[in-house]
Design a protein around this motif. Structure first.
Motif, PDB file in Angstrom:
ATOM      1  N   TYR A   1      -0.656 -27.702  26.710  1.00 25.28           N
ATOM      2  CA  TYR A   1      -1.026 -28.796  27.589  1.00 25.28           C
ATOM      3  C   TYR A   1      -2.181 -28.377  28.502  1.00 25.28           C
ATOM      4  CZ  TYR A   1       3.599 -30.717  26.357  1.00 25.28           C
ATOM      5  OH  TYR A   1       4.690 -31.197  25.690  1.00 25.28           O
ATOM      6  N   PRO A   2      -2.975 -29.342  28.973  1.00 26.22           N
ATOM      7  CA  PRO A   2      -4.000 -29.006  29.971  1.00 26.22           C
ATOM      8  C   PRO A   2      -3.361 -28.333  31.187  1.00 26.22           C
ATOM      9  CG  PRO A   2      -4.313 -31.240  29.166  1.00 26.22           C
ATOM     10  CD  PRO A   2      -3.001 -30.775  28.610  1.00 26.22           C
ATOM     11  N   ARG A   3      -4.096 -27.476  31.819  1.00 26.90           N
ATOM     12  CA  ARG A   3      -3.563 -26.710  32.946  1.00 26.90           C
ATOM     13  C   ARG A   3      -3.017 -27.624  34.041  1.00 26.90           C
ATOM     14  NH1 ARG A   3      -4.601 -21.453  34.522  1.00 26.90           N
ATOM     15  NH2 ARG A   3      -4.173 -20.951  36.698  1.00 26.90           N
ATOM     16  N   SER A   4      -3.738 -28.701  34.349  1.00 30.85           N
ATOM     17  CA  SER A   4      -3.284 -29.587  35.421  1.00 30.85           C
ATOM     18  C   SER A   4      -1.950 -30.239  35.067  1.00 30.85           C
ATOM     19  CB  SER A   4      -4.339 -30.652  35.714  1.00 30.85           C
ATOM     20  OG  SER A   4      -4.601 -31.444  34.571  1.00 30.85           O
ATOM     21  N   ALA A   5      -1.735 -30.560  33.777  1.00 30.10           N
ATOM     22  CA  ALA A   5      -0.455 -31.139  33.362  1.00 30.10           C
ATOM     23  C   ALA A   5       0.664 -30.113  33.495  1.00 30.10           C
ATOM     24  CB  ALA A   5      -0.543 -31.643  31.928  1.00 30.10           C
ATOM     25  N   ARG A   6       0.381 -28.856  33.147  1.00 32.44           N
ATOM     26  CA  ARG A   6       1.390 -27.805  33.298  1.00 32.44           C
ATOM     27  C   ARG A   6       1.762 -27.625  34.766  1.00 32.44           C
ATOM     28  NH1 ARG A   6      -1.360 -22.909  30.948  1.00 32.44           N
ATOM     29  NH2 ARG A   6      -3.220 -24.163  30.684  1.00 32.44           N
ATOM     30  N   ARG A   7       0.759 -27.668  35.643  1.00 31.90           N
ATOM     31  CA  ARG A   7       1.041 -27.550  37.077  1.00 31.90           C
ATOM     32  C   ARG A   7       1.899 -28.716  37.557  1.00 31.90           C
ATOM     33  NH1 ARG A   7      -4.476 -27.363  39.953  1.00 31.90           N
ATOM     34  NH2 ARG A   7      -3.149 -27.281  41.801  1.00 31.90           N
ATOM     35  N   GLY A   8       1.602 -29.923  37.058  1.00 35.58           N
ATOM     36  CA  GLY A   8       2.383 -31.077  37.461  1.00 35.58           C
ATOM     37  C   GLY A   8       3.834 -30.973  37.030  1.00 35.58           C
ATOM     38  N   LEU A   9       4.054 -30.511  35.792  1.00 31.83           N
ATOM     39  CA  LEU A   9       5.423 -30.350  35.301  1.00 31.83           C
ATOM     40  C   LEU A   9       6.186 -29.298  36.104  1.00 31.83           C
ATOM     41  CD1 LEU A   9       5.314 -30.484  31.397  1.00 31.83           C
ATOM     42  CD2 LEU A   9       6.595 -31.960  32.942  1.00 31.83           C
ATOM     43  N   LEU A  10       5.536 -28.170  36.364  1.00 25.83           N
ATOM     44  CA  LEU A  10       6.198 -27.119  37.135  1.00 25.83           C
ATOM     45  C   LEU A  10       6.514 -27.593  38.546  1.00 25.83           C
ATOM     46  CD1 LEU A  10       4.133 -24.037  35.935  1.00 25.83           C
ATOM     47  CD2 LEU A  10       6.572 -24.417  35.547  1.00 25.83           C
ATOM     48  N   ASP A  11       5.635 -28.401  39.112  1.00 25.97           N
ATOM     49  CA  ASP A  11       5.895 -28.901  40.461  1.00 25.97           C
ATOM     50  C   ASP A  11       7.083 -29.849  40.472  1.00 25.97           C
ATOM     51  OD1 ASP A  11       4.909 -29.166  43.332  1.00 25.97           O
ATOM     52  OD2 ASP A  11       4.947 -31.250  42.702  1.00 25.97           O
ATOM     53  N   VAL A  12       7.202 -30.678  39.434  1.00 31.12           N
ATOM     54  CA  VAL A  12       8.357 -31.575  39.344  1.00 31.12           C
ATOM     55  C   VAL A  12       9.644 -30.764  39.293  1.00 31.12           C
ATOM     56  CG1 VAL A  12       9.566 -33.223  37.868  1.00 31.12           C
ATOM     57  CG2 VAL A  12       7.132 -33.503  38.301  1.00 31.12           C
ATOM     58  N   THR A  13       9.670 -29.744  38.440  1.00 31.64           N
ATOM     59  CA  THR A  13      10.891 -28.954  38.294  1.00 31.64           C
ATOM     60  C   THR A  13      11.228 -28.218  39.582  1.00 31.64           C
ATOM     61  OG1 THR A  13       9.654 -27.061  37.414  1.00 31.64           O
ATOM     62  CG2 THR A  13      10.481 -28.663  35.839  1.00 31.64           C
ATOM     63  N   TYR A  14      10.230 -27.682  40.266  1.00 35.62           N
ATOM     64  CA  TYR A  14      10.505 -26.965  41.514  1.00 35.62           C
ATOM     65  C   TYR A  14      11.015 -27.927  42.579  1.00 35.62           C
ATOM     66  CZ  TYR A  14      10.121 -22.813  44.441  1.00 35.62           C
ATOM     67  OH  TYR A  14      10.424 -21.720  45.226  1.00 35.62           O
ATOM     68  N   ASN A  15      10.592 -29.179  42.481  1.00 35.96           N
ATOM     69  CA  ASN A  15      10.971 -30.171  43.482  1.00 35.96           C
ATOM     70  C   ASN A  15      12.378 -30.728  43.253  1.00 35.96           C
ATOM     71  OD1 ASN A  15       9.608 -33.347  44.652  1.00 35.96           O
ATOM     72  ND2 ASN A  15      10.665 -31.750  45.768  1.00 35.96           N
ATOM     73  N   VAL A  16      12.800 -30.859  41.969  1.00 41.48           N
ATOM     74  CA  VAL A  16      14.070 -31.545  41.685  1.00 41.48           C
ATOM     75  C   VAL A  16      15.124 -30.639  41.059  1.00 41.48           C
ATOM     76  CG1 VAL A  16      12.877 -33.734  41.391  1.00 41.48           C
ATOM     77  CG2 VAL A  16      13.323 -32.314  39.391  1.00 41.48           C
ATOM     78  N   GLY A  17      14.757 -29.458  40.611  1.00 42.80           N
ATOM     79  CA  GLY A  17      15.734 -28.589  39.971  1.00 42.80           C
ATOM     80  C   GLY A  17      15.046 -27.601  39.062  1.00 42.80           C
ATOM     81  N   ILE A  18      15.833 -26.879  38.274  1.00 41.70           N
ATOM     82  CA  ILE A  18      15.257 -25.844  37.423  1.00 41.70           C
ATOM     83  C   ILE A  18      14.489 -26.440  36.248  1.00 41.70           C
ATOM     84  CG2 ILE A  18      15.863 -23.913  35.903  1.00 41.70           C
ATOM     85  CD1 ILE A  18      18.069 -23.194  37.800  1.00 41.70           C
ATOM     86  N   SER A  19      14.864 -27.631  35.799  1.00 39.01           N
ATOM     87  CA  SER A  19      14.145 -28.287  34.713  1.00 39.01           C
ATOM     88  C   SER A  19      14.081 -29.783  34.992  1.00 39.01           C
ATOM     89  CB  SER A  19      14.848 -28.031  33.369  1.00 39.01           C
ATOM     90  OG  SER A  19      16.162 -28.564  33.402  1.00 39.01           O
ATOM     91  N   VAL A  20      13.267 -30.484  34.204  1.00 37.99           N
ATOM     92  CA  VAL A  20      13.171 -31.936  34.364  1.00 37.99           C
ATOM     93  C   VAL A  20      14.511 -32.557  33.954  1.00 37.99           C
ATOM     94  CG1 VAL A  20      12.003 -34.030  33.613  1.00 37.99           C
ATOM     95  CG2 VAL A  20      10.704 -31.918  33.917  1.00 37.99           C
ATOM     96  N   PRO A  21      15.134 -33.351  34.815  1.00 37.22           N
ATOM     97  CA  PRO A  21      16.435 -33.949  34.472  1.00 37.22           C
ATOM     98  C   PRO A  21      16.355 -34.771  33.193  1.00 37.22           C
ATOM     99  CG  PRO A  21      15.945 -34.235  36.811  1.00 37.22           C
ATOM    100  CD  PRO A  21      14.702 -33.700  36.179  1.00 37.22           C
ATOM    101  N   THR A  22      17.397 -34.678  32.367  1.00 41.42           N
ATOM    102  CA  THR A  22      17.395 -35.399  31.087  1.00 41.42           C
ATOM    103  C   THR A  22      17.354 -36.907  31.270  1.00 41.42           C
ATOM    104  OG1 THR A  22      19.825 -35.269  31.076  1.00 41.42           O
ATOM    105  CG2 THR A  22      18.616 -33.547  29.896  1.00 41.42           C
TER     106      THR A  22
END
Length: 705
Positions: free
Chosen positions: A631-652
């Protein structure tokens, strides 16, 4: 011949040419039908050797912008076609892997003979020595990926040599003499072609401590610009001096180091450059661990009443960790507290004389009927301010008040000397012509020397004055607050375009995003959901540890009793956790600080975040999104920020976001990535949305391309 479709399908018969028939695969699909597949030949690009003129220019450049023609043979592409493509310069320095630098608006034109050439905005591709960081020694290559089904990237491995020295040599004082005011010399070591670039040196104080508050974005302790010069002008001898902690080498004004600086300073420097006025700024070199030193320290401050020909009051003080060359100046005054309000006793009534008419009573006259009265409280008296200079040994003295001559001293009856306390401020800390806050520039014991603000003793960190040791016994000081008036150490989150788009995201990269939004809070507080939290957003669910590696337990972390300078006891940790847990959620971070102050060290907070990022968050994201690293770097940063904000991974249950990411539909992901804001001013969702929208611009593999 290939089997035809059945009559039931009513499809017209297929006609096959000889080449098509040899490239077709026929699959039987039952006793009365068949499917036909055409095999598409694999495409590829074969590069010609690098252009000789471009190689010579890159070996010994005379310009910052150099044309690099990219030509070769296009295999299995339709002659005469023009296709958009992805072009990246591959820059290799040292023994590491090449770094890809994307170039936008690239196209590939294939002529009738199958030869191709790459164009950018309709012109020959251009290497920018500054923007593409062709500095020091290295090799240049390029990568081309046509936007064509199943087309793969073709690379010319970095083989074109370049050697453009770009460095800053620093001359620092010896460690024992590293003090505020000492000189540091920066000497540029640039290739001659870089004289045509616009280069700027920036020294900044690093606000990474949890007890520090950063100032607004874009602040620097010191800057120096080397403007573009003629080719024959060399900058090798254009050194520049900087007085540590000040804005230049004159020691007139302190540098901006943030609103509250604890303990000491950590300075780093950066070299930024651009090849043309409208070009992008590029970070060319930096040293994050350039300089560490303690703050000036107030060792002594006292005042004596001493009538002499020099004055009435004599102030003595000593400040450590300041270079003699700084000639630091202080403004000094003495405050004499007002006497307590005096009580006036009522005049007793006299026996009336019938021959004398008494005067009418006035409500302003004290009488037995009115009772005792109190005179208005007097105000503190402050002497004129005098300016003195710190001596080479750190000692300063000042005499204030009325001068007294010998004849006055001998004729005056003995009496108890009046009481007073001294206040001082640093002239270099002034802001907009007024005394500025002292704590960023002077370390002192708050229990012994009280801050002084708005004509009274204070605990405020932005107080512009500090009192001598006599003040706390002569004037009323408000109770020490249960919390310090400090915020969270934050710096603006880096923009979507920051970082190499093709390289993995390291923890140091992600740390900048984490502290921008999570902050660094060393003590326990409640997050927006009401959970006890500490450090850089580390959740604490319970007090007792359930086993090895349980980072959700408060007692699993080495809390320190900051007030007493020791490790916190288990009982103190339990009490602090329960007190915070009982508070209301939604308050500002600082409202949760307590006494005694239990906190984690900055080093542990960062290490904890790194450990969890590498062992928990990153593996969980990769498991949920197998193509994560593509994925583009900015998309990877966005995903990691979501996980850090809501939990260890993106909720199912976030099915729309998960589907959008896996389909590389970054526009939809920018809408579905929202989390609950902390407050009305929280712009984290807008920042995260910008990350995914930027990915939509740069990812040609996205859905619908």
């Amino acid at each position: 011949m290939p089997p035809q479709n059945s009559e039931q399908n009513a499809a017209p018969p297929l006609t096959w040419t000889g080449p098509q028939e040899t490239e077709a695969t026929h699959v039987s699909a039952g006793y009365r039908d068949a499917l036909s597949f055409v095999l598409v030949p694999r495409t590829s690009l074969k590069f010609d050797p690098p252009d000789p003129a471009a190689v010579r220019q890159l070996n010994s450049p005379s310009e910052l912008l150099i044309e690099v023609p990219i030509r070769g043979k296009a295999v299995n592409f339709e002659p005469g076609v023009t296709l958009p493509c992805e072009l990246s310069w591959m820059v290799k320095r040292g023994t590491g892997s090449p770094l890809g630098v994307p170039v936008g608006n690239a196209t590939m034109k294939v002529d009738a003979s199958g030869n191709f050439q790459i164009f950018v905005d309709g012109k020959t591709p251009v290497v920018d020595l500054v923007a593409h960081k062709l500095i020091n020694q290295g090799l240049l290559g390029y990568s081309v990926t046509p936007r064509f089904p199943h087309a793969e990237a073709s690379e010319l491995a970095p083989v074109i040599r370049f050697n453009n020295p770009c460095a800053i040599k620093t001359k620092k004082p010896e460690p024992a003499n590293t003090r505020v005011g000492e000189l540091v010399t920066f000497t540029p070591q640039f290739a001659s072609v870089l004289n045509k670039a616009d280069l700027e040196l920036r020294v900044l104080e690093l606000d990474e401590g949890s007890g520090e508050v950063s100032s607004e974005a874009g602040r620097y302790a010191f800057t120096h610009r080397w403007a573009p010069a003629a080719f024959y002008t060399f900058r090798s001898n254009s050194s520049v001096d900087w007085a540590i902690g000040f804005t230049d080498d004159t020691c007139e004004h302190f540098a901006d180091v943030g609103d509250e600086e604890e303990g000491g300073y950590e300075f780093g420097w950066q070299l930024w450059g651009r090849s043309r006025p409208d070009g992008p700024e590029t970070l060319l070199a930096e040293d994050k661990n350039f300089l560490t030193l303690p703050k000036p320290h107030l060792e002594e401050l006292r005042v004596e009443y001493d009538e002499s020909w020099d004055g009435t009051w004599e102030v003595h003080g000593k400040i450590l960790n300041v270079s003699p060359r700084a000639h630091l100046r202080l403004d000094v005054a003495v405050v004499r507290p007002a006497a307590p309000p005096a009580t006036v006793t009522a005049t007793p009534l006299l026996t009336p004389n019938p021959l004398v008419t008494p005067p009418p009573l006035s409500p302003l006259m004290p009488t037995a009927q009115v009772g005792a009265a109190t005179t208005p409280a007097a105000e503190d008296r402050k002497t004129e301010t005098v300016r003195v200079q710190l001596g080479p040994d750190g000692i300063f003295e000042a005499n204030l008040g009325e001068r007294h001559w010998g004849v006055n001293l001998t004729s005056r009856p003995a009496a108890a000397p009046p009481k007073g306390y001294a206040i001082i401020t640093l002239a270099a800390a002034a802001r907009e012509g007024k005394p500025g806050p002292l704590q960023p520039y002077l370390n002192f014991d708050e229990n012994k020397y009280s801050p002084y603000k708005e004509s009274k003793l204070s605990w405020d960190v932005d107080a512009p004055w500090v009192c001598s040791e006599e003040a706390t016994s002569l004037a009323t000081r408000p109770p020490r607050p249960t919390r310090r008036k400090r915020g969270v150490s934050v710096s603006p989150a880096p923009g979507p375009e920051v970082g190499d788009p093709k390289t993995p995201i390291t923890f140091d990269d992600m740390w900048l995003d984490i502290i921008a939004w999570e902050g660094v809070v060393p003590y326990m507080y409640l997050d927006t959901e009401g959970w006890v939290t500490v450090g850089a957003g580390n959740l604490l669910k319970h007090i007792e540890s359930t086993g090895a590696g349980d980072k959700l337990a408060a007692k699993a972390h080495p809390f320190q009793n900051i007030d007493q300078g020791r490790a916190a006891t288990p009982q103190e940790i339990t009490e602090a956790f329960n007190k915070v847990k009982a508070m209301h959620k939604g308050m500002f971070y600082t409202e949760y600080a307590q006494r005694p102050k239990l906190a984690l060290t900055d080093a542990y907070i960062k290490q904890l975040a790194k450990e969890r990022y590498e062992k928990e968050f990153l593996p969980a994201v990769k498991a949920g999104f197998p193509d994560f690293e593509t994925y583009p770097r900015s998309a990877r940063r966005g995903l990691l920020d979501v996980t850090y904000n809501v939990g260890i991974s993106v909720p199912t249950k976030w099915t729309k976001l998960i589907a959008a990411v896996k389909a590389r539909n970054w526009t939809t992901a920018s809408v579905e990535c929202r989390t609950k804001p902390q407050n009305a001013e929280d712009t984290r969702n807008e920042w995260r949305k910008a990350l995914f929208l930027y990915a939509a611009r740069v990812d040609w593999k996205r859905s619908g391309s």
